[in-house]
Enzyme design. Structure first.
Site, mmCIF file in Angstrom:
data_model
loop_
_atom_site.group_PDB
_atom_site.id
_atom_site.type_symbol
_atom_site.label_atom_id
_atom_site.label_comp_id
_atom_site.label_asym_id
_atom_site.label_seq_id
_atom_site.Cartn_x
_atom_site.Cartn_y
_atom_site.Cartn_z
ATOM 1 N N GLY A 141 -1.666 7.273 -2.772
ATOM 2 C CA GLY A 141 -2.786 6.926 -2.234
ATOM 3 C C GLY A 141 -3.898 5.858 -2.715
ATOM 4 O O GLY A 141 -4.808 5.785 -2.940
ATOM 5 N N HIS A 200 1.068 -1.025 -0.066
ATOM 6 C CA HIS A 200 0.282 -0.124 0.064
ATOM 7 C C HIS A 200 0.977 1.335 0.049
ATOM 8 O O HIS A 200 1.576 1.425 0.825
ATOM 9 C CB HIS A 200 -0.868 -0.032 1.177
ATOM 10 C CG HIS A 200 -1.828 1.084 1.208
ATOM 11 N ND1 HIS A 200 -3.105 1.250 0.803
ATOM 12 C CD2 HIS A 200 -1.587 2.575 2.000
ATOM 13 C CE1 HIS A 200 -3.652 2.182 0.737
ATOM 14 N NE2 HIS A 200 -2.774 3.170 1.592
ATOM 15 N N CYS A 201 0.873 2.086 -0.952
ATOM 16 C CA CYS A 201 1.661 3.115 -1.246
ATOM 17 C C CYS A 201 0.984 4.489 -0.965
ATOM 18 O O CYS A 201 0.100 4.692 -1.633
ATOM 19 C CB CYS A 201 2.236 3.255 -2.499
ATOM 20 S SG CYS A 201 3.277 4.711 -2.877
ATOM 21 N N PRO A 202 1.187 5.007 0.471
ATOM 22 C CA PRO A 202 0.339 6.547 0.568
ATOM 23 C C PRO A 202 0.888 7.494 -0.187
ATOM 24 O O PRO A 202 0.107 8.447 -0.480
ATOM 25 C CB PRO A 202 1.108 6.720 1.934
ATOM 26 C CG PRO A 202 2.064 6.108 2.204
ATOM 27 C CD PRO A 202 2.123 4.843 1.262
#
Length: 389
Positions: free
Chosen positions: A172, A167-169
């Site tokens: 997003g 999951h890449c913030p």
């Protein structure tokens, strides 16, 4: 006040579980935590705007007009890949329906049998063979499914994602089977854009320092200093991330598998998805088929909404019906007071056959009610015959 359930058709994305945000009638799908994504957009757009404002006019005149043109093309390419990665379905797997979840639970209980009290039940796994290697499929207690190979449940988005990478913030969104190639191309193109801006910002400072001095140049172009600082600190992380994912692509491996050590460490298991060839692995990951989404976000489904009874009556009035004169067949489900008598039916039939009112006979005296239903039938038939004569 009682309520009436009224069914209306809604899009399936409105009823999807998980912690995702949908826009444009379900066409855009992102995670709920989008603060870092806005920071990413601000840094890219802001740095490029400073470059176009301070460096490009000078470099286009003194070096080549192709410098700003190539920068614009590279900037648009980076933004397109960023939006494609952030706004797409990463490969979310649909959750099991209640009937499917019940059936799977029954299968698991039948396979495990009765577990004695105080003992933990065996893990819910299934074994499949892929390229001669045994791979375990784990059961997801949230989605009520056995996850496919390489899938994992994202705790931030609360969804199972096929070929889950991480999951890449910064984008997003999750990075999975459907958007991994766009994520990698985004990091690669962003690395090139950062190197490009950093290099020509230094060239711009050096060229202007020859004429007006270094301190004077920094005073005339304060945006250049800010560009150099942003690019310097961004360069190491972005280029390092691109190199790490280039290494994973060459092995046909995901970040999740690399962190967990799925194909290394004590188990010493071989990666069943690797072709033992860097070119083949890169072609499969970057040039493979584009997988369609299995969510059907914009499909239609029915949703039952409670509406007050008074509102439902006003909006959908019940049509009034007139009482029919056709004879009904009495049965055990018809109330006694609603059952038509045979005498009334015979009289109505006789009146229909009479030619004129003058030929009608005087009204006969009323027959007192009898206790037996057979006598009622006989009396009604006699009255009907007299009326017919």
């Amino acid at each position: 006040m009682s309520a009436v359930m009224i069914a209306r058709k809604v899009r399936k994305w409105e009823k999807l579980p998980g912690k995702n945000t949908f826009c444009c009638d379900g066409r855009v799908m992102m995670a709920r935590q989008k603060g870092v994504f806005y920071l990413t957009v601000f840094l890219i757009v802001g740095t490029c705007s400073l470059f176009f404002a301070f460096e490009c006019p000078y470099l286009a005149i003194h070096l080549s007009p192709a410098i700003p043109v190539f920068a614009i093309v590279l900037f648009l390419f980076v933004m397109a890949l960023l939006l494609r990665t952030s706004f797409s379905d990463p490969g979310v797997l649909p959750r099991a329906l209640p009937e499917e979840a019940t059936f799977i639970e029954m299968e698991i209980e039948a396979a495990n049998g009765n577990v004695p009290a105080g003992q933990r039940p065996p893990p819910r796994i299934r074994n499949v063979q892929i390229n001669g290697q045994i791979v375990k499929l784990k059961y997801c207690y949230t989605c009520k499914i056995f996850r496919p190979p390489r899938a994992s449940h994202c705790s931030i988005c609360d969804n199972c994602v096929d070929r889950f990478d991480h999951h890449c913030p910064w984008v997003g969104n999750c990075v999975g089977k459907r958007n991994y190639r766009y994520f990698y191309l985004f990091t690669l193109s962003l690395s090139l854009l950062t190197i490009y801006i950093f290099t020509f910002a230094i060239v711009h400072v050096v060229m202007r320092s020859v004429d007006s001095g270094f301190v004077k140049t920094l005073q005339d172009t304060p945006g250049t200093v800010l560009e150099v600082l942003v690019c310097f600190f961004t360069l190491w992380s972005v280029v390092g991330l691109t190199g790490f994912h280039s290494y994973l692509i060459s092995l046909n491996q995901t970040t999740n598998e690399d962190i967990k050590g799925s194909w290394s460490g004590k188990n010493r298991l071989q990666n069943p998805y690797s072709h033992k060839n860097i070119v083949k692995n890169c072609c499969e990951v970057l040039c493979g088929p584009a997988y369609p989404s299995v969510l059907d976000r914009r499909g239609l489904t029915q949703d039952d909404l409670p509406v007050p009874a008074s509102t439902a009556t006003q909006s959908n009035p019940v049509p009034q019906t007139t009482k029919t004169t056709a004879p009904l067949i009495p049965n055990e489900h018809t109330p006694d007071d609603a059952k038509p008598s045979i005498a009334d039916s015979a009289i109505a039939h006789a009146e229909k056959r009479s030619p004129s009112p003058k030929e009608k006979s005087p009204t006969p005296a009323k027959v007192p009610p009898l206790a037996s239903p057979e006598t009622d039938v006989e009396a009604s038939i006699i009255i009907a015959k007299e009326k017919a004569l």
